[in-house]
Structures are given as structure tokens and as C-alpha cells.
Design an enzyme around this catalytic site. Sequence first.
Site, short mmCIF file in Angstrom:
data_model
loop_
_atom_site.label_atom_id
_atom_site.label_comp_id
_atom_site.label_asym_id
_atom_site.label_seq_id
_atom_site.Cartn_x
_atom_site.Cartn_y
_atom_site.Cartn_z
N GLU A 61 -55.61 46.71 -50.45
CA GLU A 61 -56.69 47.33 -49.67
C GLU A 61 -57.62 48.02 -50.72
OE1 GLU A 61 -57.04 47.31 -46.40
OE2 GLU A 61 -55.13 47.08 -45.34
N ASP A 119 -59.78 49.10 -42.61
CA ASP A 119 -58.73 49.41 -41.85
C ASP A 119 -57.88 50.41 -42.46
OD1 ASP A 119 -57.22 47.64 -42.94
OD2 ASP A 119 -56.87 46.54 -40.98
N HIS A 166 -56.51 45.05 -36.45
CA HIS A 166 -55.74 44.16 -35.44
C HIS A 166 -56.39 44.66 -34.12
CE1 HIS A 166 -53.46 42.64 -38.77
NE2 HIS A 166 -53.17 43.53 -39.05
N ASP A 177 -58.28 39.75 -42.74
CA ASP A 177 -56.83 39.68 -42.52
C ASP A 177 -56.25 38.16 -42.76
OD1 ASP A 177 -54.60 40.83 -41.96
OD2 ASP A 177 -54.48 39.48 -40.24
N ASP A 202 -59.93 43.66 -46.21
CA ASP A 202 -58.67 44.06 -45.66
C ASP A 202 -57.42 43.55 -46.88
OD1 ASP A 202 -56.61 44.77 -44.05
OD2 ASP A 202 -56.67 42.95 -42.80
N GLY A 203 -56.48 44.19 -46.86
CA GLY A 203 -55.29 43.88 -47.84
C GLY A 203 -54.20 43.48 -46.86
#
Length: 157
Positions: free
Chosen positions: A45, A68, A118, A128, A7-8
Site C-alpha cells: 500500500e 483504501d 472493494h 486492485d 492499491d497494494g
Amino acid sequence: MIEIFTDGAASGNPGPGGYGVILRAGSHYKELSGGFRMTTNNRMELLAVIEGLNAIKKPGQQVTIYSDSKYVVDSVEKKWVFGWVKKGFKDKKNKDLWIRFLAIYKLHDVKFIWIKGHNDHPENERCDVLAVAASKRRDILAIDYEFEAEKNKGLLL
């Protein structure tokens, strides 16, 4: 089989940003993260994926990357990035990171799986947390030189 979750995050986009990565292979588990003083969400990301792949020591591994980021997943799985290479990345952002990605990507058998962000996916939620926490480490944020040089149109930083 190696699983990489990524995740970024960027606050302000552009703004301070970070990435978070989980690597899992059997009973082995490792977390990675890093932060930058000025960057974008898409760069973080993509950098998360790069850092995850860079952490694999032995080439030729079967790797599944969970992200994501539609930007990253679709660019690879729909083969857009390979067209960008043929066109010299004309009018495309993040050329520097895509070049780094392609160099490490070809060393392994990689597939991507997009997951909704999320959405209570435990590893995505942890990534995250890692990314956001890294972006807030104001005293140790690195400089994303490529981004800042582009943003400042090549002026000396």
C-alpha cells in the site's frame, strides 16, 4: 492537478505481493505495477503511493492521492508519521519505505483521500487488479530486501 489512485495486495501477508497505481492529469493517464516474492499488504500500500509520487517528473505539483489503506492515509493525514520521525521510528514497521515516502512527499503539495476498498470505485478496482496480477508474476517477482532482511533478522539472503 494530479490524481493518484493506489492499491497494494499480499497473498498470505506476508507472502507474494504487488502494488497498482493509476496517475491521471487532465487527458494524461498512466498505470504502474510491480510485484515482490515476499512482502506485506501494508508495504505494498505504501509502496504504491511512493511509486505514484516518483512518477511525477516536475516538483511542486498539487497531488491528490486516493487510497483504501487506513494505515497509509491516517499515518499522513493524522500526522503520526511525523511523530515517528522524531522518535527515530522506534518500534515502527516499514521505516525504509516511510523514509522514501517522506523524501518524495515534501516535493509536492499532497493530500490524501481515503476510499472504501472493494466498493465499486473504478480506479480502486483497477489498481486492485494491477496489484494482484503483479503479485502473481512468479517468474519476475522482485525481492523486497528490507522486508526479507528484517524477517530473517539480517541473515544473508
